[in-house]
Write a protein that holds these residues in place. Structure first.
Motif, short mmCIF file in Angstrom:
data_model
loop_
_atom_site.label_atom_id
_atom_site.label_comp_id
_atom_site.label_asym_id
_atom_site.label_seq_id
_atom_site.Cartn_x
_atom_site.Cartn_y
_atom_site.Cartn_z
N GLY A 47 -2.36 -2.29 -2.89
CA GLY A 47 -2.42 -1.99 -1.46
C GLY A 47 -3.71 -1.31 -1.05
N SER A 48 -4.05 -0.20 -1.74
CA SER A 48 -5.29 0.50 -1.37
C SER A 48 -6.51 -0.28 -1.83
CB SER A 48 -5.30 1.92 -1.95
OG SER A 48 -4.93 1.89 -3.31
N LEU A 49 -6.37 -1.00 -2.95
CA LEU A 49 -7.52 -1.78 -3.45
C LEU A 49 -7.93 -2.84 -2.42
CD1 LEU A 49 -9.55 -2.57 -5.60
CD2 LEU A 49 -7.78 -3.92 -6.74
N ILE A 92 -8.93 4.76 -8.97
CA ILE A 92 -8.11 5.02 -10.17
C ILE A 92 -6.66 4.91 -9.71
CG2 ILE A 92 -7.66 6.58 -12.09
CD1 ILE A 92 -10.28 8.06 -11.30
N GLY A 93 -5.93 3.91 -10.20
CA GLY A 93 -4.54 3.67 -9.77
C GLY A 93 -4.44 2.46 -8.85
N THR A 94 -4.38 1.26 -9.45
CA THR A 94 -4.33 0.02 -8.66
C THR A 94 -2.92 -0.25 -8.15
OG1 THR A 94 -5.84 -0.84 -10.36
CG2 THR A 94 -5.07 -2.41 -8.69
N PHE A 112 -9.05 0.92 -11.80
CA PHE A 112 -8.51 1.23 -13.13
C PHE A 112 -7.00 1.42 -13.04
CE2 PHE A 112 -12.50 2.19 -15.36
CZ PHE A 112 -13.38 2.34 -14.29
N ASP A 113 -6.28 0.81 -13.97
CA ASP A 113 -4.84 1.05 -14.07
C ASP A 113 -4.38 0.76 -15.50
OD1 ASP A 113 -2.44 1.15 -11.64
OD2 ASP A 113 -1.84 0.83 -13.71
N LEU A 114 -3.32 1.45 -15.90
CA LEU A 114 -2.75 1.23 -17.23
C LEU A 114 -2.29 -0.21 -17.38
CD1 LEU A 114 -0.49 4.43 -17.47
CD2 LEU A 114 -2.54 3.96 -18.84
N VAL A 115 -1.76 -0.75 -16.24
CA VAL A 115 -1.16 -2.09 -16.24
C VAL A 115 -2.11 -3.07 -15.56
CG1 VAL A 115 0.88 -3.39 -15.51
CG2 VAL A 115 1.06 -0.92 -15.95
N GLY A 138 -6.17 -0.20 -18.69
CA GLY A 138 -6.08 0.80 -19.77
C GLY A 138 -6.09 2.19 -19.18
N ASP A 139 -6.22 3.16 -20.08
CA ASP A 139 -6.14 4.57 -19.69
C ASP A 139 -7.47 5.01 -19.03
OD1 ASP A 139 -5.81 7.29 -19.54
OD2 ASP A 139 -4.99 7.49 -21.56
N SER A 140 -7.37 5.51 -17.81
CA SER A 140 -8.59 5.94 -17.11
C SER A 140 -9.32 7.05 -17.88
CB SER A 140 -8.25 6.45 -15.70
OG SER A 140 -7.47 7.62 -15.77
N HIS A 141 -8.56 7.81 -18.68
CA HIS A 141 -9.20 8.92 -19.39
C HIS A 141 -10.17 8.43 -20.48
CE1 HIS A 141 -6.51 11.03 -16.94
NE2 HIS A 141 -5.43 10.80 -17.67
N VAL A 143 -8.82 8.68 -6.09
CA VAL A 143 -8.13 9.16 -7.29
C VAL A 143 -6.63 9.11 -7.01
CG1 VAL A 143 -7.82 11.12 -8.87
CG2 VAL A 143 -10.08 10.67 -7.86
N ASP A 144 -5.93 8.14 -7.63
CA ASP A 144 -4.50 7.95 -7.37
C ASP A 144 -3.84 7.34 -8.62
OD1 ASP A 144 -2.16 7.91 -5.93
OD2 ASP A 144 -2.62 6.10 -4.78
N GLY A 145 -4.27 7.84 -9.80
CA GLY A 145 -3.78 7.26 -11.05
C GLY A 145 -2.78 8.16 -11.75
N ASP A 146 -3.25 8.84 -12.80
CA ASP A 146 -2.39 9.76 -13.57
C ASP A 146 -2.01 10.94 -12.66
OD1 ASP A 146 -1.28 11.50 -15.36
OD2 ASP A 146 -2.83 11.25 -16.90
N TRP A 167 0.86 -1.19 0.00
CA TRP A 167 0.00 0.00 0.00
C TRP A 167 0.90 1.24 0.00
CZ3 TRP A 167 -4.35 0.72 4.26
CH2 TRP A 167 -5.18 1.77 3.88
N GLN A 168 0.80 2.05 -1.05
CA GLN A 168 1.72 3.17 -1.23
C GLN A 168 1.22 4.42 -0.52
OE1 GLN A 168 2.61 3.59 -5.44
NE2 GLN A 168 2.98 1.42 -5.66
N MET A 169 0.99 4.27 0.78
CA MET A 169 0.53 5.41 1.58
C MET A 169 1.17 5.36 2.95
SD MET A 169 -3.46 6.05 0.74
CE MET A 169 -4.08 5.98 -0.93
C1 LIG Z 1 0.69 5.79 -7.06
S1 LIG Z 1 0.20 4.39 -7.94
C2 LIG Z 1 -1.25 3.89 -7.09
C3 LIG Z 1 -1.00 3.40 -5.70
C4 LIG Z 1 -2.13 2.68 -5.03
N1 LIG Z 1 -3.37 3.43 -5.09
C5 LIG Z 1 -1.78 2.41 -3.58
O1 LIG Z 1 -2.07 3.27 -2.73
O2 LIG Z 1 -1.21 1.36 -3.28
C6 LIG Z 1 -0.37 5.08 -9.45
C7 LIG Z 1 -0.88 4.07 -10.47
O3 LIG Z 1 -1.65 4.77 -11.44
C8 LIG Z 1 -1.48 4.18 -12.69
N2 LIG Z 1 -1.79 5.15 -13.75
C9 LIG Z 1 -1.05 6.20 -14.19
N3 LIG Z 1 -1.68 6.85 -15.17
C10 LIG Z 1 -2.85 6.20 -15.39
C11 LIG Z 1 -3.94 6.38 -16.30
N4 LIG Z 1 -3.96 7.37 -17.21
N5 LIG Z 1 -4.96 5.49 -16.25
C12 LIG Z 1 -4.97 4.48 -15.37
N6 LIG Z 1 -3.97 4.28 -14.46
C13 LIG Z 1 -2.93 5.12 -14.49
C14 LIG Z 1 -0.02 3.71 -12.70
O4 LIG Z 1 0.14 2.63 -13.60
C15 LIG Z 1 0.21 3.32 -11.24
O5 LIG Z 1 0.06 1.94 -11.06
#
Ligand SMILES: C[S@@+](CC[C@H](N)C(=O)[O-])C[C@H]1O[C@@H](n2cnc3c(N)ncnc32)[C@H](O)[C@@H]1O
Length: 300
Positions: A59-61, A53-55, A74-77, A94-97, A119-122, A28-30
């Motif tokens: 950790g947070s999921l 947004i941002g898996t 949602f995550d790119l990967v 894929g891209d959350s946008h 909200v923790d993605g892009d 968990w990245q917090m």
């Molecule tokens: C800081 S990490 C999330 C950390 C997680 N929420 C946690 O607390 O453990 C950011 C994530 O957002 C994803 N990300 C970045 N841009 C994105 C986008 N446009 N759409 C979806 N996911 C994206 C990255 O691949 C990365 O895995």
């Protein structure tokens, strides 16, 4: 030795402190403070429907999934994680946008409300602004707590600040420094500004739009203050520059005169030596001086 345990609960369950999500070693990245705040909110809210947004490493999921009936992350990967296998967890790769507006439209079409969003993605300014505006534009975001991670990062913050919250009558409360962030001390990220949780409370059932700003007014925004403090810290940690020695102008003048006189004397001696070497008697006596040198070296 066995690990110290917490008191036994009425249910008979026994746990140690490091079993608790706020303290457990996890991906968990917090920070502990952010984890505790998020856990507290989720405990109270118990979302029927949540979005993340941002898996990343899940950790947070894991924590959102522990408190919610249904989660969309949602995550790119595409994550390869046990939490992704849970029946009530839906992974969108894929891209959350692109993916988020489509999912929100589907949920709105079904007349569903999203209770919680992380909200923790892009983390680009434009990216976080778009995620927030996509959320706020959707009717599926009607009674919702939105939490934004990393509001202390200046790039993320610029995007979060750019959203015109006042133009959404349903936005009831905006506390962008709900949990303030931090300045990293660890060498790899030294002096970087990250972390912090921002909170947006959406309440579409408010009687009417009262025209008052939803932005919290009680405290100075913490992120810009921390940025200033970081600059003070960087300056304080610079190695002290040694002061150049004080120069006495009278001493400089004296040294100049001394130098000029010494140069003049040297030139005078040089001219005298040239005169001697070119004189007739000097040249005539050269063999004698040579013999004297040879005789002296033979004596040694
Ligand atoms: C800081 S990490 C999330 C950390 C997680 N929420 C946690 O607390 O453990 C950011 C994530 O957002 C994803 N990300 C970045 N841009 C994105 C986008 N446009 N759409 C979806 N996911 C994206 C990255 O691949 C990365 O895995």
């Amino acid at each position: 030795m066995s690990k110290p345990q917490l008191n036994k609960r009425a249910s008979g369950e026994r746990r140690t402190l490091t079993d608790l999500p706020a303290f457990a070693a996890s991906k968990w990245q917090m920070s502990t403070g952010e984890r505790s705040a998020l856990e507290g909110l989720l405990c109270q809210l118990k979302p029927a429907l949540a979005i993340e947004i941002g898996t990343a490493e899940g950790g947070s999921l894991e924590r959102i999934a522990a408190h919610s009936d249904e989660v969309h992350s949602f995550d790119l990967v595409e994550p390869q994680l046990p939490v992704a296998e849970l029946e009530h967890v839906h992974i969108h790769s894929g891209d959350s946008h692109h993916l988020l507006p489509a999912k929100l439209a589907e949920l709105a079409e079904e007349g569903r409300n999203v209770d919680f969003v992380l909200v923790d993605g892009d983390h680009s300014s434009g990216g976080v602004q778009k995620d927030l505006e996509d959320l706020l534009d959707s009717p599926a975001i009607g009674n919702t707590v939105i939490v934004i991670h990393d509001i202390n990062n200046p790039i993320v913050r610029a995007g979060v600040d750019a959203v015109r919250y006042g133009t959404y009558p349903k936005v009831a409360q905006v506390e962008l420094d709900c949990v303030p962030g931090y300045v990293f001390a660890m060498p790899a990220l030294r002096h970087e500004l990250w972390g912090g949780l921002g909170l947006i409370r959406v309440d579409a059932q408010r009687d009417s739009y009262d025209g008052l700003s939803p932005m919290q007014q009680l405290y100075y925004p913490a992120a810009p203050l921390l940025e200033e403090m970081r600059d003070v810290l960087v300056a304080r940690e610079q190695p002290a520059v040694e002061e150049p020695p004080q120069v006495d102008p009278a001493e400089v003048e004296w040294l100049r005169t001394e130098l000029a006189e010494t140069k003049e004397l040297a030139e005078r001696y040089s001219r005298t030596a040239e005169g001697i070497e070119s004189s007739l008697s000097w040249r005539v006596t050269r063999p004698l001086r040579w013999m004297k040198t040879v005789f002296r070296s033979a004596q040694r």
